[in-house]
Scaffold this motif. Structure first.
Motif, PDB file in Angstrom:
ATOM      1  N   ARG A   4      65.121   8.433  41.250  1.00 58.17           N
ATOM      2  CA  ARG A   4      64.618   9.155  42.414  1.00 58.17           C
ATOM      3  C   ARG A   4      64.213  10.558  41.982  1.00 58.17           C
ATOM      4  O   ARG A   4      65.032  11.296  41.429  1.00 58.17           O
ATOM      5  CB  ARG A   4      65.712   9.228  43.479  1.00 58.17           C
ATOM      6  N   SER A   6      61.675  14.196  43.026  1.00 62.53           N
ATOM      7  CA  SER A   6      61.018  14.938  44.099  1.00 62.53           C
ATOM      8  C   SER A   6      59.815  15.666  43.531  1.00 62.53           C
ATOM      9  O   SER A   6      59.883  16.231  42.442  1.00 62.53           O
ATOM     10  CB  SER A   6      61.963  15.978  44.706  1.00 62.53           C
ATOM     11  N   LYS A  29      59.550  12.721  48.154  1.00 64.31           N
ATOM     12  CA  LYS A  29      60.460  11.998  47.263  1.00 64.31           C
ATOM     13  C   LYS A  29      59.805  10.679  46.905  1.00 64.31           C
ATOM     14  O   LYS A  29      59.137  10.077  47.735  1.00 64.31           O
ATOM     15  CB  LYS A  29      61.801  11.730  47.948  1.00 64.31           C
ATOM     16  N   THR A  30      59.998  10.265  45.667  1.00 67.44           N
ATOM     17  CA  THR A  30      59.415   9.000  45.223  1.00 67.44           C
ATOM     18  C   THR A  30      60.285   8.400  44.115  1.00 67.44           C
ATOM     19  O   THR A  30      61.197   9.048  43.622  1.00 67.44           O
ATOM     20  CB  THR A  30      57.949   9.211  44.750  1.00 67.44           C
ATOM     21  N   TRP A  31      59.986   7.165  43.738  1.00 69.37           N
ATOM     22  CA  TRP A  31      60.707   6.486  42.672  1.00 69.37           C
ATOM     23  C   TRP A  31      59.883   6.518  41.399  1.00 69.37           C
ATOM     24  O   TRP A  31      58.661   6.533  41.437  1.00 69.37           O
ATOM     25  CB  TRP A  31      60.989   5.034  43.062  1.00 69.37           C
ATOM     26  N   TYR A  71      64.217  16.534  39.047  1.00 71.96           N
ATOM     27  CA  TYR A  71      65.010  15.338  38.760  1.00 71.96           C
ATOM     28  C   TYR A  71      66.395  15.781  38.315  1.00 71.96           C
ATOM     29  O   TYR A  71      66.526  16.585  37.388  1.00 71.96           O
ATOM     30  CB  TYR A  71      64.318  14.504  37.673  1.00 71.96           C
TER      31      TYR A  71
END
Length: 99
Positions: A4, A6, A29-31, A71
Motif C-alpha cells: 500500500r 500513497s 492511496k493505491t497498491w 511508503y
C-alpha cells in the motif's frame, strides 16, 4: 500488488499567523509491487551516503514528477514514470528516498 503506497503532492497553506508554509498532502492511496533497482554511494558535503532507487509498479493512473510516493513512513522522489508496454495498464515509477 501487495504494498500500500500513497501519492502525495506539495501544497502551500497559510498558518493562523498569516505565514505561508509548504506541506506534503496525500492525494491518493493505491497498491503497488516494489523492487530494488539500483544502489549507489554518493558523497555530498563531505558525507558519504547510499542512494537506493526503487521501482514501484502500479496500475495506470495520472501521476507526474511533481508527486512523491510515501511508503512505510518514507518519502520517495519520483525520477521517471514509464508505461513500458504502451497499453495503459501498468506504470513503472522509479524513485529514490528523500534523505
Amino acid at each position: 500488488m501487495k504494498h500500500r503506497i500513497s501519492l502525495i503532492e506539495e501544497v502551500q497553506t497559510e498558518t493562523t499567523n498569516g505565514f505561508k508554509q509548504k506541506e506534503w498532502v496525500e492525494v491518493k492511496k493505491t497498491w503497488s509491487d516494489i523492487h530494488t533497482y539500483q544502489r549507489s554511494k554518493k558523497v555530498e558535503n563531505d558525507k558519504e551516503f547510499e542512494e537506493v532507487t526503487i521501482v514501484f509498479t502500479l496500475r495506470y493512473q495520472t501521476i507526474n514528477k511533481n508527486h512523491r510516493i510515501r511508503y512505510q513512513g518514507k518519502d520517495f522522489i519520483i525520477q521517471s514514470v514509464q508505461d513500458k508496454t504502451f497499453e495503459k495498464r501498468f506504470l513503472e515509477v522509479s524513485a529514490s528516498e528523500v534523505v
